[in-house]
Design a protein around this motif. Sequence first.
Motif, mmCIF file in Angstrom:
data_model
loop_
_atom_site.group_PDB
_atom_site.id
_atom_site.type_symbol
_atom_site.label_atom_id
_atom_site.label_comp_id
_atom_site.label_asym_id
_atom_site.label_seq_id
_atom_site.Cartn_x
_atom_site.Cartn_y
_atom_site.Cartn_z
ATOM 1 N N GLU A 1 0.808 -1.354 0.171
ATOM 2 C CA GLU A 1 0.015 0.059 -0.156
ATOM 3 C C GLU A 1 0.826 1.045 -0.019
ATOM 4 O O GLU A 1 1.844 1.335 0.841
ATOM 5 N N TYR A 2 0.364 2.265 -0.916
ATOM 6 C CA TYR A 2 1.085 3.456 -0.954
ATOM 7 C C TYR A 2 0.178 4.688 -0.795
ATOM 8 O O TYR A 2 -1.088 4.251 -0.963
ATOM 9 N N ALA A 3 0.627 5.595 -0.741
ATOM 10 C CA ALA A 3 -0.231 6.873 -0.711
ATOM 11 C C ALA A 3 0.248 8.355 -1.296
ATOM 12 O O ALA A 3 1.511 8.439 -0.994
ATOM 13 N N PHE A 4 -0.383 9.085 -2.064
ATOM 14 C CA PHE A 4 -0.093 10.261 -2.269
ATOM 15 C C PHE A 4 -0.949 11.298 -1.587
ATOM 16 O O PHE A 4 -2.011 11.116 -1.108
ATOM 17 N N PRO A 5 -0.202 12.330 -1.075
ATOM 18 C CA PRO A 5 -0.869 13.475 -0.426
ATOM 19 C C PRO A 5 -2.065 14.009 -0.985
ATOM 20 O O PRO A 5 -1.780 14.138 -2.521
ATOM 21 N N ILE A 6 -3.257 14.311 -0.565
ATOM 22 C CA ILE A 6 -4.361 14.505 -1.555
ATOM 23 C C ILE A 6 -4.123 15.916 -2.211
ATOM 24 O O ILE A 6 -4.995 16.109 -3.051
ATOM 25 N N LEU A 7 -3.364 16.692 -1.913
ATOM 26 C CA LEU A 7 -3.069 17.948 -2.282
ATOM 27 C C LEU A 7 -2.702 17.884 -3.784
ATOM 28 O O LEU A 7 -3.036 18.792 -4.625
ATOM 29 N N THR B 1 8.655 9.563 1.225
ATOM 30 C CA THR B 1 8.837 10.672 2.320
ATOM 31 C C THR B 1 8.663 10.053 3.675
ATOM 32 O O THR B 1 8.971 10.784 4.508
ATOM 33 N N GLY B 2 7.786 9.152 3.847
ATOM 34 C CA GLY B 2 7.286 8.769 5.162
ATOM 35 C C GLY B 2 6.724 7.403 5.047
ATOM 36 O O GLY B 2 6.315 7.033 3.816
ATOM 37 N N ILE B 3 6.419 6.761 5.977
ATOM 38 C CA ILE B 3 5.751 5.597 6.234
ATOM 39 C C ILE B 3 4.557 5.709 7.502
ATOM 40 O O ILE B 3 5.084 6.182 8.627
ATOM 41 N N ALA B 4 3.281 5.407 7.069
ATOM 42 C CA ALA B 4 2.425 5.562 8.001
ATOM 43 C C ALA B 4 2.361 3.963 8.712
ATOM 44 O O ALA B 4 2.108 3.195 7.830
ATOM 45 N N ASN B 5 2.391 4.146 9.821
ATOM 46 C CA ASN B 5 2.519 2.867 10.618
ATOM 47 C C ASN B 5 1.135 2.820 11.299
ATOM 48 O O ASN B 5 0.736 3.376 12.374
ATOM 49 N N ARG C 1 -1.413 -2.295 9.393
ATOM 50 C CA ARG C 1 -0.875 -1.637 7.902
ATOM 51 C C ARG C 1 0.224 -0.874 7.839
ATOM 52 O O ARG C 1 0.409 0.051 8.854
ATOM 53 N N MET C 2 1.141 -0.936 6.897
ATOM 54 C CA MET C 2 2.252 0.131 6.839
ATOM 55 C C MET C 2 1.934 0.598 5.201
ATOM 56 O O MET C 2 1.823 -0.150 4.220
ATOM 57 N N ILE C 3 1.704 1.898 5.298
ATOM 58 C CA ILE C 3 1.457 2.600 3.816
ATOM 59 C C ILE C 3 2.730 3.359 3.753
ATOM 60 O O ILE C 3 2.948 4.426 4.411
ATOM 61 N N MET C 4 3.416 3.309 2.502
ATOM 62 C CA MET C 4 4.517 4.317 2.019
ATOM 63 C C MET C 4 3.997 5.656 1.581
ATOM 64 O O MET C 4 3.224 5.389 0.609
ATOM 65 N N ILE C 5 4.446 6.536 1.905
ATOM 66 C CA ILE C 5 3.941 8.137 1.331
ATOM 67 C C ILE C 5 4.917 8.232 0.059
ATOM 68 O O ILE C 5 5.993 8.651 0.536
ATOM 69 N N ILE C 6 4.234 8.684 -0.836
ATOM 70 C CA ILE C 6 5.089 9.003 -2.019
ATOM 71 C C ILE C 6 4.869 10.385 -2.417
ATOM 72 O O ILE C 6 3.781 10.914 -2.460
ATOM 73 N N ASP C 7 5.923 11.291 -2.328
ATOM 74 C CA ASP C 7 5.956 12.657 -2.732
ATOM 75 C C ASP C 7 5.849 12.739 -4.372
ATOM 76 O O ASP C 7 6.883 12.257 -4.935
ATOM 77 N N PRO C 8 4.919 13.083 -4.981
ATOM 78 C CA PRO C 8 4.796 13.065 -6.415
ATOM 79 C C PRO C 8 5.622 13.930 -7.425
ATOM 80 O O PRO C 8 6.275 13.587 -8.178
#
Length: 160
Positions: free
Chosen positions: A16-22, A119-123, A127-134
């Motif tokens: 699982e990954y995530a992009f900042p919603i902005l 840029t970070g990992i949500a723990n 779940r562990m979600i890796m945050i990607i800076d687009p």
Amino acid sequence: MADSNKTVVFQAGNEEYAFPILYVISIEKLEGMTAIPHMPDYVTGITKVRGELIPVIDLEKVLYHRDIRADDKTRLIVLETSEISLGVLVRDAKEILEIPEVNMKQPGLIAYQNTIFITGIANLDKRMIMIIDPQTLINSLEGIKEIKDYMKQQKQEIHN
């Protein structure tokens, strides 16, 4: 800023990954893509979203060096950075999630040169979600400057 930890969570590979919603403009079903020859292998083609032509990149190709296997869950996350709008193919766009600051960890060991865009990992609980800076992701892609230049040129031709 209240939205700073709001993310769009998606799947690429088995992670699982995530992009900042902005940065997220929309999440679309995959349809009507045109392949372009001689592009870097992570570019699957271009597509039209809301009247604008945007390049599409395969995030599985970028992260795992393999093509995404598109199915009915495959989604196109449309991102806008200061330099370019583009679509990112992902296996599944799951949810919009607010990640509490206390659950954010710095990447540490994985923050090595080839993954500087993480840029970070949500723990979270299980779940562990890796945050990607687009912005960093796009700038780390080989050959992206030519694509940015081409898209800028196309925009200028349309507006002239």
